[in-house]
Each structure stands twice: as structure tokens, then as C-alpha cells.
Scaffold this motif. Structure first.
Motif, PDB file in Angstrom:
ATOM      1  N   VAL A  16       0.837  -1.257   0.021  1.00  0.00           N
ATOM      2  CA  VAL A  16      -0.175  -0.075  -0.075  1.00  0.00           C
ATOM      3  C   VAL A  16       0.839   1.360   0.052  1.00  0.00           C
ATOM      4  CG1 VAL A  16      -1.401   1.348   1.217  1.00  0.00           C
ATOM      5  CG2 VAL A  16      -1.971  -1.042   1.125  1.00  0.00           C
ATOM      6  N   ALA A  17       1.808   1.431   0.869  1.00  0.00           N
ATOM      7  CA  ALA A  17       2.730   2.355   0.972  1.00  0.00           C
ATOM      8  C   ALA A  17       3.457   2.899  -0.403  1.00  0.00           C
ATOM      9  CB  ALA A  17       3.546   2.287   2.159  1.00  0.00           C
ATOM     10  N   SER A 133      -2.031   5.897   3.841  1.00  0.00           N
ATOM     11  CA  SER A 133      -1.015   4.912   3.823  1.00  0.00           C
ATOM     12  C   SER A 133      -0.398   5.009   5.378  1.00  0.00           C
ATOM     13  CB  SER A 133       0.202   5.127   3.172  1.00  0.00           C
ATOM     14  OG  SER A 133       1.095   4.053   3.269  1.00  0.00           O
ATOM     15  N   ASP A 171       6.124   7.450   6.090  1.00  0.00           N
ATOM     16  CA  ASP A 171       4.803   8.161   5.950  1.00  0.00           C
ATOM     17  C   ASP A 171       4.783   9.234   6.960  1.00  0.00           C
ATOM     18  OD1 ASP A 171       4.247   6.400   4.020  1.00  0.00           O
ATOM     19  OD2 ASP A 171       2.940   5.077   5.092  1.00  0.00           O
TER      20      ASP A 171
END
Length: 332
Positions: A16-17, A133, A171
Motif C-alpha cells: 500500500v505504501a 498509507s 509516511d
């Protein structure tokens, strides 16, 4: 939570990141080229570095999860730290290096095309995507901290799952970097001085340096052979010492073999009247008890050892009185 589920969740968090960073990098690069903003181009380099990092972290998870074989009887868990270390170095060189260099150049040259609107739009969209994220990574951190009965911050600081730690820190740094870039672009537009855009770019680079240094240090420590946190080691020692045939635990060593693999080795003083069958049964119970609480324990070795001399007979020292009531605070 079983071991495969933990690994699968970490893989999902990394994917996802990585997907988010890839889309954001393209948008930031477009905005940076259109606007000429140093901080936007630095943020583009930041996202490119993060995307490459996620690829290396995905590789770390896959390579580290390979099963043990004759040449590597303890498995390949430590290889995940090698790739994660490379990821930290890439962030250090590519992301931080470009941001600081380009920021200093902007401070000295003061170039800007003057198109600010596209920068604001891309920054807002990027902030929303990065938040999604980070939220996923934060949920995993909270779940794992509850499982290990500790605080999220302590879990994040001491965890051997460096992929999750990297995603969370990167993130978080990405959101801070976006705020810095927005401030730099906004101040440059208000004042007409590109100094602020350059300063924001340099600050983004310093932020990346801090994240890269933290991750590099963590992975290097795990590569050398780091023990589990002291609180967990003492909980394991107390669990073994509580077995009926055990007098005491003379020595207990632990080592992180990988993000989800722990080695435990102990010298155990069994009762003098314990039979061979009783010792075997105690060893089986020790393995069952520890793995029930800590599924990450892959290897457990118990070495029966004889009783040590009484303290007063060693090195001619007088016996020391016990401190307190002899209990251990597991929160330390």
C-alpha cells in the motif's frame, strides 16, 4: 495472531505504501517541473526514494521468509535486515542528498517559474493519499503493541519488524515534508522571495537524514545480533523458572534471527532428584508454554547445568542480602 498472518500484514502495508508513493512521486515531479519549486522537486525526490525503499522492503520480506536449509540452519531472517539497511542508505543518499543540494542551489540562485496553483493541488492530494498509507501502518502498530502488551511508541522503538517501522517513519516524514513544502511555497508566493522555498527543501532533506539514520542504526543493530527487549527476556526467564522441576535459570540468551524469528537458549539448574523423563517432560512444557505466549520463538535450547557454588564460597565474598521482595517489574 499466527506468524504467517503477521508477515502477510507487513507485506500488505509495504505494498500500500509503495503504490501510494509511486503515484505521489509522479504528481510531485509534474508539479515541480511546472512550478520550478525547489521544495516540490525535493518532495518528488522524497517520494521516489520512498518508492524505491518500499521495493527493497518488499524484497526484504520475501528473501527473509525463505525456509531454513542445510547451509542456513537458522533460516534467512537476517537477510531482511540487509535489504532494509540498503533501503535506509538509499533514502540517505538519493532523497536527502538531492533535497539538501537542490535547496541550497535555490537559496543561492532564487529561480522559480511562478506557477504556484499546481503545487498546492498536488500537495493537498498527496497529503490525503499519504494519510491513508500512514493510517494502515498505524493500525498495525497499535494491534502489535496490544499483542505484546506495551505502548505503540515503545513497540515501534523496539520492534524487530523493521519493514513496518520503515513504512511508519517514512509516511510520517512524508506528511511533515508536505507541510514544510506547502509552507515554503506559500511564503515564497507571499514574499516573492524564493529563499523560503529553498529553506523548506533543505529542511525536508534534514528530515530524511534523520529517518534514514534511525532506520540504518536499527537494522545494523539487528544484523549484529540484537537480543529481545529486556522486559520480554525477563518474562521468559520467569516462565522457565516457574516450571516444577527447575531450581533456577543460570543464564538466558535471546537473539532476533529475523522480524518474526527468535532464538532462546538457557542454562537450567534442574532439581537434583529430577529424573531423565521428568527433565524431558519439563523441556517439552517449557517449549509449549513459551511458544504459546510468544509464537515468534523459532528455536529453544535448554542446557541442563549443575548447581553453582553458594555465593559465600565464591571469590571469598560474603553473601549479599536480597534486595526488596525479589519480584521483577515487567514494565522496565
Amino acid at each position: 495472531m499466527s506468524q504467517p498472518e503477521v508477515k502477510s500484514e507487513s507485506v500488505g502495508t509495504v505494498v500500500v505504501a509503495g503504490s501510494a508513493n509511486l503515484a505521489i512521486a509522479a504528481a510531485k515531479l509534474f508539479a515541480g517541473l511546472i512550478s520550478g519549486s525547489a521544495s516540490m522537486l525535493s518532495e518528488a525526490a522524497h517520494s521516489v526514494a520512498d518508492t524505491t525503499t518500499e521495493v527493497l522492503l518488499f524484497l526484504a520480506l520475501r528473501r527473509g521468509a525463505r525456509p531454513a536449509d542445510a547451509r542456513h540452519p537458522f533460516g534467512y531472517g537476517k537477510e531482511s535486515y540487509v535489504w532494509a539497511f540498503f533501503a535506509a542508505l538509499f533514502t540517505f543518499v538519493a532523497g536527502a542528498g538531492f533535497a539538501i543540494t537542490h535547496g541550497i542551489t535555490t537559496i543561492l540562485v532564487h529561480e522559480h517559474s511562478g506557477n504556484y496553483l499546481v503545487s498546492y493541488v498536488v500537495l493537498a492530494v498527496s497529503f490525503a493519499i499519504e494519510s491513508v498509507s500512514l493510517a494502515r501502518a498505524a493500525r498495525q502498530v497499535h494491534r502489535e503493541s496490544r499483542r505484546w502488551r506495551t505502548t505503540p511508541w515503545r513497540y515501534l522503538r523496539l520492534t524487530a519488524d523493521t519493514t513496518l517501522k520503515a513504512v511508519f517513519l517514512e509516511d510520517s516524514a512524508a506528511l511533515i515534508g508536505l507541510l514544510l513544502a506547502g509552507a515554503g511555497v506559500g511564503l515564497s508566493e507571499l514574499t516573492g522571495d524564493e529563499l523560503w522555498d529553498g529553506v523548506a527543501s533543505v529542511l525536508i532533506g534534514v528530515l530524511l537524514l534523520a529517518v534514514a539514520a534511525t532506520l540504518a542504526y536499527t537494522n545494523l543493530s539487528l544484523l549484529v545480533g540484537r537480543a529481545v527487549p529486556e522486559r520480554l527476556r525477563r518474562e521468559m526467564e520467569l516462565s522457565l523458572a516457574g516450571l516444577p522441576e527447575v531450581n533456577r535459570i543460570d543464564t538466558l540468551f535471546t537473539m532476533q534471527l529475523g522480524p518474526m524469528d527468535i532464538l532462546v537458549a538457557a542454562k537450567v539448574d534442574f532439581r537434583d532428584d529430577a529424573t531423565g523423563a521428568a527433565i524431558e517432560a519439563t523441556a517439552d512444557e517449557a517449549e509449549r508454554r513459551l511458544r504459546e505466549r510468544y509464537p515468534e520463538i523459532r528455536y529453544l535450547f535448554l542446557d541442563p547445568t549443575g548447581a553453582l557454588p553458594a555465593p559465600e564460597h565464591r571469590a571469598g565474598r560474603e553473601p549479599e542480602p536480597p534486595a526488596g521482595d525479589g519480584t521483577v517489574d515487567p514494565g522496565l
